[in-house]
Design a protein around this motif. Structure first.
Motif, PDB file in Angstrom:
ATOM      1  N   THR A 161      34.996   5.363  -0.543  1.00 20.32           N
ATOM      2  CA  THR A 161      34.809   3.899  -0.892  1.00 20.32           C
ATOM      3  C   THR A 161      33.056   3.974  -1.346  1.00 20.32           C
ATOM      4  O   THR A 161      32.741   3.439  -2.161  1.00 20.32           O
ATOM      5  N   THR A 162      32.260   4.545  -0.197  1.00 14.42           N
ATOM      6  CA  THR A 162      31.126   4.829  -0.528  1.00 14.42           C
ATOM      7  C   THR A 162      30.428   5.252  -1.754  1.00 14.42           C
ATOM      8  O   THR A 162      29.752   4.642  -2.806  1.00 14.42           O
ATOM      9  N   THR A 163      31.122   6.496  -2.037  1.00 17.16           N
ATOM     10  CA  THR A 163      30.910   7.214  -3.329  1.00 17.16           C
ATOM     11  C   THR A 163      31.274   6.314  -4.624  1.00 17.16           C
ATOM     12  O   THR A 163      30.514   6.150  -5.614  1.00 17.16           O
TER      13      THR A 163
ATOM     14  N   THR B 161      31.428   2.960  -5.012  1.00 12.79           N
ATOM     15  CA  THR B 161      30.299   2.094  -5.052  1.00 12.79           C
ATOM     16  C   THR B 161      29.279   2.485  -5.697  1.00 12.79           C
ATOM     17  O   THR B 161      28.541   1.931  -6.478  1.00 12.79           O
TER      18      THR B 161
ATOM     19  N   SER C  51      20.737   7.416  -3.322  1.00 15.88           N
ATOM     20  CA  SER C  51      22.113   7.651  -3.488  1.00 15.88           C
ATOM     21  C   SER C  51      22.573   7.968  -4.811  1.00 15.88           C
ATOM     22  O   SER C  51      23.656   8.677  -5.032  1.00 15.88           O
TER      23      SER C  51
ATOM     24  N   TRP D  37      29.842  10.759   3.080  1.00 14.25           N
ATOM     25  CA  TRP D  37      30.166   9.808   2.580  1.00 14.25           C
ATOM     26  C   TRP D  37      31.741   9.411   2.424  1.00 14.25           C
ATOM     27  O   TRP D  37      32.303  10.504   2.217  1.00 14.25           O
TER      28      TRP D  37
END
Length: 118
Positions: free
Chosen positions: A40-42, A44, A8, A37
């Motif tokens: 928020t995921t990015t 993180t 990731s 994605w």
């Protein structure tokens, strides 16, 4: 200095290596298109890269800049080959190829690549 990056994190780094300094907002937009994605995921994953010292952040606009090169990250691949395959890259490639049915055009590209190495 050795930095271990996960898949990731490499997705974020690939954008920075290709495009140079990029805002977190733009990275999130690209990764939403590429892999779906959420923002928020990015963010993180960007934070993990920041914490590891792989990228730095500058303001305004949360601009991310790579602190390591792609070549430095690729050293990890060499370490993996050394640990898992006693340094035999051909065994790693064979292992990968056995896992997946490749279309004829990919096989042809691989053959050309090998011919160019000879």
């Amino acid at each position: 200095m050795e930095i271990k990056l996960f898949d990731s994190e490499l997705k974020v780094m690939d954008i920075l290596w290709k495009d140079g300094n990029t805002t977190a907002k733009q990275i999130a937009k690209i990764l939403k298109e590429q892999v779906g994605w959420s923002k928020t995921t990015t963010y993180t994953v960007i934070k993990k890269c920041l914490d590891k010292g792989a990228i730095k952040r500058s303001d305004p606009n949360f601009v991310c800049s790579p602190l390591i090169t792609k070549e430095q990250a690729q050293l990890e691949t060499t370490e993996l080959i050394n640990k898992m395959y006693d340094g035999a890259a051909d065994q790693l490639v064979a292992s990968i190829l056995e896992q997946k049915k490749l279309p004829p055009e990919v096989i042809q590209r691989l053959k050309k690549l090998v011919e160019n190495l000879e």
